[in-house]
Design an enzyme around this catalytic site. Structure first.
Site, PDB file in Angstrom:
ATOM      1  N   ARG A  77     -23.033   2.176  -4.043  1.00  8.66           N
ATOM      2  CA  ARG A  77     -23.655   2.795  -2.881  1.00  8.66           C
ATOM      3  C   ARG A  77     -25.168   2.623  -2.846  1.00  8.66           C
ATOM      4  O   ARG A  77     -25.834   3.179  -2.038  1.00  8.66           O
ATOM      5  CB  ARG A  77     -23.288   4.288  -2.838  1.00  8.66           C
ATOM      6  CG  ARG A  77     -21.787   4.428  -2.607  1.00  8.66           C
ATOM      7  CD  ARG A  77     -21.268   5.582  -1.863  1.00  8.66           C
ATOM      8  NE  ARG A  77     -22.075   6.365  -0.986  1.00  8.66           N
ATOM      9  CZ  ARG A  77     -21.637   6.673   0.242  1.00  8.66           C
ATOM     10  NH1 ARG A  77     -20.522   6.174   0.677  1.00  8.66           N
ATOM     11  NH2 ARG A  77     -22.340   7.451   1.032  1.00  8.66           N
ATOM     12  N   GLN A 117     -17.078  -4.932  21.199  1.00 10.73           N
ATOM     13  CA  GLN A 117     -18.005  -5.471  20.188  1.00 10.73           C
ATOM     14  C   GLN A 117     -18.054  -4.533  18.981  1.00 10.73           C
ATOM     15  O   GLN A 117     -18.732  -4.807  17.987  1.00 10.73           O
ATOM     16  CB  GLN A 117     -19.409  -5.621  20.783  1.00 10.73           C
ATOM     17  CG  GLN A 117     -19.474  -6.592  21.946  1.00 10.73           C
ATOM     18  CD  GLN A 117     -20.816  -6.526  22.654  1.00 10.73           C
ATOM     19  OE1 GLN A 117     -21.785  -7.172  22.259  1.00 10.73           O
ATOM     20  NE2 GLN A 117     -20.869  -5.721  23.709  1.00 10.73           N
ATOM     21  N   ASN A 118     -17.365  -3.405  19.098  1.00 14.56           N
ATOM     22  CA  ASN A 118     -17.406  -2.380  18.047  1.00 14.56           C
ATOM     23  C   ASN A 118     -16.393  -2.691  16.953  1.00 14.56           C
ATOM     24  O   ASN A 118     -15.339  -3.274  17.201  1.00 14.56           O
ATOM     25  CB  ASN A 118     -17.133  -0.996  18.658  1.00 14.56           C
ATOM     26  CG  ASN A 118     -18.149  -0.642  19.727  1.00 14.56           C
ATOM     27  OD1 ASN A 118     -19.289  -1.111  19.683  1.00 14.56           O
ATOM     28  ND2 ASN A 118     -17.729   0.130  20.717  1.00 14.56           N
ATOM     29  N   ASP A 120     -15.352  -0.238  14.847  1.00 14.85           N
ATOM     30  CA  ASP A 120     -14.928   1.086  14.361  1.00 14.85           C
ATOM     31  C   ASP A 120     -13.436   1.359  14.493  1.00 14.85           C
ATOM     32  O   ASP A 120     -12.940   2.357  13.979  1.00 14.85           O
ATOM     33  CB  ASP A 120     -15.736   2.195  15.069  1.00 14.85           C
ATOM     34  CG  ASP A 120     -15.710   2.065  16.595  1.00 14.85           C
ATOM     35  OD1 ASP A 120     -16.757   2.274  17.225  1.00 14.85           O
ATOM     36  OD2 ASP A 120     -14.630   1.733  17.164  1.00 14.85           O
ATOM     37  N   HIS A 135     -16.134  -8.642  17.331  1.00 18.31           N
ATOM     38  CA  HIS A 135     -16.969  -8.658  16.115  1.00 18.31           C
ATOM     39  C   HIS A 135     -16.188  -8.179  14.899  1.00 18.31           C
ATOM     40  O   HIS A 135     -16.774  -7.832  13.872  1.00 18.31           O
ATOM     41  CB  HIS A 135     -18.221  -7.786  16.334  1.00 18.31           C
ATOM     42  CG  HIS A 135     -19.196  -8.425  17.268  1.00 18.31           C
ATOM     43  ND1 HIS A 135     -20.180  -7.716  17.920  1.00 18.31           N
ATOM     44  CD2 HIS A 135     -19.321  -9.711  17.708  1.00 18.31           C
ATOM     45  CE1 HIS A 135     -20.877  -8.546  18.684  1.00 18.31           C
ATOM     46  NE2 HIS A 135     -20.365  -9.747  18.582  1.00 18.31           N
ATOM     47  N   CYS A 143      -9.797 -13.977   5.580  1.00 19.98           N
ATOM     48  CA  CYS A 143     -10.042 -15.145   4.738  1.00 19.98           C
ATOM     49  C   CYS A 143     -10.886 -16.169   5.503  1.00 19.98           C
ATOM     50  O   CYS A 143     -10.549 -16.527   6.646  1.00 19.98           O
ATOM     51  CB  CYS A 143      -8.701 -15.792   4.355  1.00 19.98           C
ATOM     52  SG  CYS A 143      -8.924 -17.402   3.552  1.00 19.98           S
ATOM     53  N   CYS A 146      -8.481 -19.682   5.878  1.00 14.46           N
ATOM     54  CA  CYS A 146      -7.377 -19.856   6.851  1.00 14.46           C
ATOM     55  C   CYS A 146      -7.398 -18.795   7.942  1.00 14.46           C
ATOM     56  O   CYS A 146      -6.562 -18.830   8.851  1.00 14.46           O
ATOM     57  CB  CYS A 146      -6.036 -19.794   6.101  1.00 14.46           C
ATOM     58  SG  CYS A 146      -5.701 -18.195   5.298  1.00 14.46           S
ATOM     59  N   CYS A 167      -4.325 -19.566   0.876  1.00 11.65           N
ATOM     60  CA  CYS A 167      -5.052 -20.856   0.823  1.00 11.65           C
ATOM     61  C   CYS A 167      -6.104 -20.897  -0.278  1.00 11.65           C
ATOM     62  O   CYS A 167      -6.787 -21.914  -0.448  1.00 11.65           O
ATOM     63  CB  CYS A 167      -5.714 -21.131   2.178  1.00 11.65           C
ATOM     64  SG  CYS A 167      -7.189 -20.141   2.448  1.00 11.65           S
ATOM     65  N   ASN A 230     -23.386   2.859  31.873  1.00 12.14           N
ATOM     66  CA  ASN A 230     -24.412   2.967  30.836  1.00 12.14           C
ATOM     67  C   ASN A 230     -25.478   3.936  31.335  1.00 12.14           C
ATOM     68  O   ASN A 230     -25.904   3.830  32.481  1.00 12.14           O
ATOM     69  CB  ASN A 230     -25.037   1.575  30.623  1.00 12.14           C
ATOM     70  CG  ASN A 230     -25.841   1.471  29.360  1.00 12.14           C
ATOM     71  OD1 ASN A 230     -26.590   2.402  29.027  1.00 12.14           O
ATOM     72  ND2 ASN A 230     -25.692   0.372  28.632  1.00 12.14           N
TER      73      ASN A 230
END
Ligand code: APR
Length: 259
Positions: A77, A117-118, A120, A135, A143, A146, A167, A230
């Site tokens: 941590r 794009q989160n 979580d 993302h 991996c 592959c 792989c 937004n």
């Protein structure tokens, strides 16, 4: 205050009417979608990068240069304060009314796909089925050889993972690092959704990180109607057809009430 909520109501009603008359609706969500679940954004007033500084853009290169060393450093941590803050928020987070509203719109047939794009995982925890995590997802390994992904569930690795059983490739978290290309299969799937869409909901994103955000401009260039949800202006605002200046949870809850 009353006047402002009336304005939002008019914009939300207009958004609902556009969605209802669209053929294929895709939502692109960003960190603002998870703010009401307690996860900070990256940019803007209280953003992580605003407070801790934007991380270096060579994260993926540093991983690739020494995967074992990267895992050693990241499993204990004594890591960057912003990672600890983000990790603690991610562990505590639960889907909020806005996530459940997206599920309601999907079940009503008003929303065909969500590209988030989160990382979580809140969208799938809320029950969303048609989802692309462009993302990646913090609770998955991937991996690099592959592309095989494996879910970690709530398990947090304490040892560097073994090489891929399929792989022999190097395994990393599924989360796309700075400097890492978005996996080809993920990008192709997201682009296919954008190419089908005649209506895009841009929810809680600054629309500032390519190539994900570039899909919004591509959708626009292909004739899609753009609806932004937004509380603040973004670089996308000026090309949006409808702008709902509100937080995701409230706006989506009221939008879903039209179905
Ligand atoms: N509801 C909706 N939007 C909100 C809310 C809210 N309650 N609160 C803040 N926002 C908006 C902000 O106005 C901002 O436009 O959310 C947006 C968050 O922008 P960013 O922090 O840039 O997040 P995002 O657009 O998702 O960033 C894209 O950058 O660092 C990378 O990989 C990371 O996926 C992330 C990518």
């Amino acid at each position: 205050m009353q006047a402002e909520s009336h304005l939002q109501h008019r914009e939300i009603a207009e958004a609902a009417s556009i969605i209802a008359s669209s053929r294929y609706v895709v939502a692109m969500t960003g960190a603002g979608m998870s703010v009401e679940s307690g996860i900070p954004t990256f940019r803007g007033r209280d953003g992580l990068w605003t407070r801790y500084g934007q991380p270096k853009m060579d994260g993926f290169k540093r991983f690739n240069d020494d995967p074992a060393g990267w895992w050693e450093r990241n499993l204990n941590r004594d890591i960057d304060a912003h990672i600890i803050e983000l990790r603690d928020a991610l562990v505590a987070a639960k889907p909020h009314a806005g996530h459940h509203a997206l599920v309601q719109l999907e079940q009503a047939g008003a929303l065909n796909h969500v590209i988030t794009q989160n990382i979580d995982g809140l969208d799938s925890r809320a029950g969303l089925r048609n989802l692309i995590e462009i993302h990646g997802n913090r609770s998955r390994l991937r991996c690099l050889g592959c592309g095989e992904r494996q879910s970690l569930g709530d398990f947090v690795p304490t040892e560097p993972p073994d090489p891929c059983q399929r792989c022999g490739g190097v395994i990393k978290f599924d989360t796309v690092m700075f400097g890492e290309p978005i996996p080809k299969d993920t990008m192709a799937a997201a682009r296919a959704e954008i190419d089908q869409a005649d209506c895009i909901l841009a929810i809680g994103t600054s629309a500032s990180v390519r190539p994900a955000s570039g899909l919004l401009w591509i959708a626009r260039s292909q004739g899609a109607t753009l609806i932004e949800i937004n509380p603040h202006e973004t670089s996308l605002t000026s090309i949006c057809d409808v702008v709902v200046r509100a937080e995701a949870g409230d706006a989506l809850n009221r939008l879903a009430s039209f179905w």
